[in-house]
Every structure is written in structure tokens, then in C-alpha cells.
Design a protein around this motif. Structure first.
Motif, short mmCIF file in Angstrom:
data_model
loop_
_atom_site.label_atom_id
_atom_site.label_comp_id
_atom_site.label_asym_id
_atom_site.label_seq_id
_atom_site.Cartn_x
_atom_site.Cartn_y
_atom_site.Cartn_z
N LEU A 289 0.91 -1.12 -0.03
CA LEU A 289 -0.11 0.06 0.18
C LEU A 289 0.82 1.31 -0.03
O LEU A 289 0.64 2.21 -0.82
N PHE A 290 1.92 1.33 0.72
CA PHE A 290 2.66 2.45 0.74
C PHE A 290 3.34 2.67 -0.45
O PHE A 290 3.48 3.89 -0.92
N THR A 291 3.79 1.78 -1.10
CA THR A 291 4.47 1.88 -2.49
C THR A 291 3.55 2.45 -3.42
O THR A 291 3.79 3.32 -4.17
N GLN A 292 2.36 1.84 -3.33
CA GLN A 292 1.25 2.37 -4.44
C GLN A 292 1.06 3.79 -4.00
O GLN A 292 0.77 4.60 -5.05
N LEU A 293 0.89 4.28 -2.66
CA LEU A 293 0.77 5.53 -2.42
C LEU A 293 1.66 6.73 -3.05
O LEU A 293 1.54 7.60 -3.48
N PHE A 294 2.91 6.08 -2.97
CA PHE A 294 4.17 6.95 -3.28
C PHE A 294 3.98 6.98 -4.82
O PHE A 294 4.32 8.06 -5.23
N ILE A 295 3.57 5.90 -5.70
CA ILE A 295 3.68 5.89 -7.05
C ILE A 295 2.50 6.78 -7.56
O ILE A 295 2.59 7.68 -8.42
N LEU A 296 1.39 6.80 -6.74
CA LEU A 296 0.28 7.79 -7.00
C LEU A 296 0.62 9.37 -6.90
O LEU A 296 0.52 10.13 -7.74
N LEU A 297 1.35 9.46 -5.96
CA LEU A 297 1.79 10.83 -5.54
C LEU A 297 2.72 11.39 -6.39
O LEU A 297 2.50 12.37 -6.79
N GLY A 298 3.74 10.24 -6.94
CA GLY A 298 4.54 10.80 -7.81
C GLY A 298 3.82 11.06 -9.35
O GLY A 298 4.30 12.05 -9.95
N PHE A 299 2.77 10.61 -9.51
CA PHE A 299 2.21 10.67 -10.72
C PHE A 299 1.32 11.94 -10.66
O PHE A 299 1.37 12.87 -11.78
N ILE A 300 0.98 12.41 -9.39
CA ILE A 300 0.41 13.43 -9.28
C ILE A 300 1.18 14.48 -9.64
O ILE A 300 1.00 15.75 -10.27
N PHE A 301 2.56 14.62 -9.15
CA PHE A 301 3.43 15.70 -9.34
C PHE A 301 4.01 15.82 -10.72
O PHE A 301 4.07 17.11 -11.13
N VAL A 302 3.97 14.71 -11.15
CA VAL A 302 4.52 14.86 -12.73
C VAL A 302 3.57 15.34 -13.46
O VAL A 302 3.78 16.20 -14.39
N PHE A 303 2.17 14.82 -13.43
CA PHE A 303 1.36 15.28 -14.22
C PHE A 303 1.00 17.16 -13.92
O PHE A 303 0.63 17.67 -14.90
#
Length: 320
Positions: A289-303
């Protein structure tokens, strides 16, 4: 296979009949200064999505009755809104009811209250997100097919939903695309189409996300989410406009209006990016779960960074 063929034929007949009736009764979207189209076009063609869901319900042992009930009720209100422009005091309460019925269908516990409220707000946001993003030819049909492809890939692994609800919807999108995925569309989805599609997407996404404890499932609608959310924030903090008023600030609208990129090309770009995200989702949704949230947050910043750069460049072109 016979049911799929029957569904296809029924939707073809229903869409043709609706086109003729809409012209007869003047259910027409007339272009204005905020429109991305330039000629009067029939609206409400997304009624085929509702017909597809009803056909699924009737031909597949009456599954998901609460969800179908809420969707049909909201679709009726949305269709009336396409014709008469109803007050938000009527539309938004019905959206909340439809989302509550959706969560009830999924067996989501209504306790604690704060988590329920969060899911209801999230659901209404996703419903309206699909409505806000329905602004150029081809985008609702093509993007929804791309999102459904991502949902289908995950559902094939876990078999949470009857796959027929995906197949019937995909057939409806293909039929709708015949009228809409063209340089001069014969009809638009309208509120009935975009809101129905948003509700269906939330039903499938939140169901899988809760079942798998995988927030990354929201990647299947991330391109829409990014454009809609960042544009909403821009309008809230940097303009004096009402966030509910029609506008042309979305990136896809600017690409069409300022860069003169054809509608269908922009729609294809959005769908293609979504397909790439589907691939990322497929190989990451089982991570911790933590890794998923980290990936999701990363996509938010990239987009967000991409959105800011694109927005500034397009505004510079527009001002010159």
C-alpha cells in the motif's frame, strides 16, 4: 455471443431512432463562445450507455440492481437537464443518492461516517469529472474505452465483476463512436452520457480498489482526473469565474482552440496516455500500500508539472 449481437443490433437501432427523434424535438446543443464545436449538434446521444446497462441487467440475471436503479434515475434527471437545464439543487442531491446506492450495492459499510462521506464525495467528483471533460468530438467514447480496458485487465485477474457489464458498455461506446468519433459529430453524449459513464467508472474502480486495497486503481481515470482537477484549482484560485460555469480552460480545449489540433487527434492522445497508465497499473497494483501511494503521489506531481508547463505555453501562444 448471441447476447452481444442482440445488444449491438438493439443499440444501433436505439441510437438511430434517438437521432431522428432528437432532431424532430429539437434536442440540440447550439454553439456559443465557450463551445469547442461550431455547428448545432444533437445532444443526449449517451442515452445508448443507459440502454446498454439496462440490457445487461435484463439479460444477466438482474445483477447490481441498486446500482442500475441509481444510474437510471440519475440518467433521467441528466437527460431532462440536457433539455431544460435543471437547477443544481435538483441534480446534485440525485447524484449523492446514486453514489450511495452504488456503495450499498458494493456492500461498503456505512461506518465510520467520515469514510462513507469521503467515498460519496469522491464518487460525485468522479461523476462530474467525466461531465466536465466531455467537450470535444471523440473524447468521451475513446477515453472511456481506454479506461475500461484497464479495468478489464484487472477484473480478469480477480473476477470481482461480471465481465459482461464491461462488454455491454464497450459495445455501447463503439456504437456511440460511429456518431461522435468524426470531424463533424452527429450527436454528443450530453449529461446523460457523461454522467452515466462517470458513475459506471466509479462503480468499477472503487469496487476493485476496495476489494484489492489498491488505490492505484484510480490510475484508470488519471488523465481525466489530472486535467479536471488542476483546471478546477486554477479556476478557483486564479480567476473570478464560478467553478460551475461553462469554460474553455481545460488543456484539451486549449489544444483544440489555440493550437488548432483536430478534436479526434486530441482525443486519441488522451486515450493513448491512459493506455500507457493502464500498463503501469497492471504491473504495480499488487505492490504494498505505501508503495502504491508513493507511485500515485509521484504521478500527481509529474502531471501537475506537465499541466503547468503546457498551460503556460498555450497561454503565451494565445496572447501573441
Amino acid at each position: 455471443m448471441e447476447n452481444y449481437l442482440l445488444t449491438f443490433v438493439t443499440l444501433c437501432l436505439a441510437s438511430y431512432a434517438y437521432l431522428k427523434l432528437a432532431i424532430k424535438f429539437n434536442i440540440i446543443d447550439k454553439p456559443n463562445e465557450r463551445s469547442s464545436h461550431t455547428k448545432p449538434t444533437v445532444r443526449g446521444g449517451g442515452i445508448v450507455f443507459v440502454v446498454a446497462l439496462v440490457l445487461f441487467f435484463l439479460m444477466n440475471k438482474y445483477q447490481y440492481s441498486y446500482f442500475i436503479l441509481g444510474t437510471v434515475a440519475l440518467a433521467i434527471i441528466s437527460f431532462l437537464d440536457d433539455i431544460y437545464t435543471l437547477s443544481s439543487k435538483i441534480r446534485y442531491p440525485l447524484q449523492l443518492v446514486a453514489v450511495v446506492l452504488l456503495l450499498w450495492e458494493l456492500g461498503v459499510p456505512f461506518s465510520p461516517l467520515y469514510s462513507t462521506l469521503f467515498l460519496v464525495v469522491l464518487g460525485t467528483a468522479m461523476v462530474n469529472m467525466f461531465n466536465f471533460m466531455d467537450g470535444i468530438n471523440g473524447i468521451t467514447g475513446l477515453y472511456s474505452l481506454a479506461s475500461l480496458a484497464g479495468i478489464w485487465m484487472i477484473n480478469e485477474q480477480v473476477h470481482l465483476f461480471d465481465a459482461n457489464i464491461i462488454y455491454y458498455t464497450a459495445i455501447a461506446l463503439v456504437v456511440f463512436g460511429f456518431y461522435n468519433f468524426r470531424k463533424k459529430a452527429l450527436f454528443f453524449a450530453g449529461d446523460i452520457g457523461s454522467i452515466t459513464m462517470g458513475l459506471l467508472m466509479y462503480f468499477l474502480v472503487i469496487g476493485l480498489a476496495l476489494h484489492l486495497k489498491a488505490p492505484l486503481l484510480f490510475l484508470v481515470a488519471f488523465v481525466y482526473g489530472a486535467d479536471a482537477s488542476f483546471t478546477l484549482l486554477y479556476r478557483k484560485f486564479f480567476t473570478n469565474e464560478s467553478i460551475f460555469a461553462p469554460h474553455r480552460h481545460h488543456i484539451y480545449q486549449k489544444l483544440v482552440r489555440i493550437k488548432k489540433i483536430p478534436h479526434l487527434t486530441v482525443s486519441a492522445i488522451y486515450a493513448a496516455i491512459q493506455l500507457v497508465l493502464n500498463g503501469v497499473l497492471y504491473v504495480t497494483y499488487q505492490l504494498p500500500l505505501f508503495t502504491q501511494l508513493f507511485i500515485l503521489l509521484g504521478f500527481i506531481f509529474v502531471f501537475l508539472a506537465i499541466y503547468i508547463v503546457l498551460f503556460k505555453k498555450l497561454e503565451e501562444v494565445s496572447s501573441n
